[in-house]
Design an enzyme around this catalytic site. Structure first.
Site, PDB file in Angstrom:
ATOM      1  CG  ASP A  63     -69.019  42.359  97.202  1.00 14.78           C
ATOM      2  OD1 ASP A  63     -68.328  41.770  96.340  1.00 14.78           O
ATOM      3  OD2 ASP A  63     -70.113  42.888  96.945  1.00 14.78           O
ATOM      4  CG  ASP A  93     -73.828  43.236  94.868  1.00 14.07           C
ATOM      5  OD1 ASP A  93     -73.089  42.287  95.199  1.00 14.07           O
ATOM      6  OD2 ASP A  93     -73.452  44.146  94.120  1.00 14.07           O
TER       7      ASP A  93
END
Length: 160
Positions: free
Chosen positions: A130, A114
């Site tokens: 995402d 991430d």
């Protein structure tokens, strides 16, 4: 033609996701950050061993399995032409490409990379995959609520 266009956009989204993850991993040490839009968002390298908000942390293969089932289900909707409206097709392609982006990380690395950290609010760090999944899910809901019934629902003929 519509399917090919959205498939190409989905492939581009997947490629962007994988490229940005590789860039962040190579250029920003784990836990460190680099400003992207000052005061708004920074690139921060984070390894997420779970799903959203680190839920199911350590359940790598369960997350791979669940995400794979969702990706396969959405792919079947497209292949069987259950979803034909452009908004629905776009939503499906976004969910598929985002799901694949995170599956690739979980299988290859054991975690998801991430990188987007919002500075103006307390929110978990997230990635391009995402964004694709969430935007695809929102578009999918809009499609289902306002377009599916009118454009794509199978018409059942009843004999009198």
């Amino acid at each position: 033609m519509l399917y090919i266009l959205f498939l190409a956009l989905g492939a581009a989204g997947l490629a962007l996701d994988q490229w940005l993850k590789a860039y962040v991993t190579a250029n920003i040490p784990l836990g460190q950050a680099q400003s992207l839009l000052p005061g708004v968002v920074e690139l921060r390298t984070v390894h997420n061993y779970g799903a959203a908000w680190s839920s199911f942390s350590g359940s790598r293969w369960l997350l791979v399995a669940v995400t794979s089932i969702i990706v396969i289900f959405v792919t079947v909707l497209l292949v069987r032409r259950v979803v034909r409206h452009p908004l629905g097709v776009a939503a499906c392609c976004m969910v598929i490409s985002g799901g694949l982006g995170n599956i690739i990380d979980r299988v290859r690395l054991g975690y998801v990379v991430d990188m987007f950290n919002l500075l103006f609010m307390n929110y978990p760090v997230f990635n391009v995959a995402d964004i694709l999944v969430v935007c695809g899910a929102v578009l999918g809901c809009i499609y289902y609520l306002w377009f599916y019934e009118r454009y794509d629902k199978a018409v059942k003929h009843h004999d009198a």
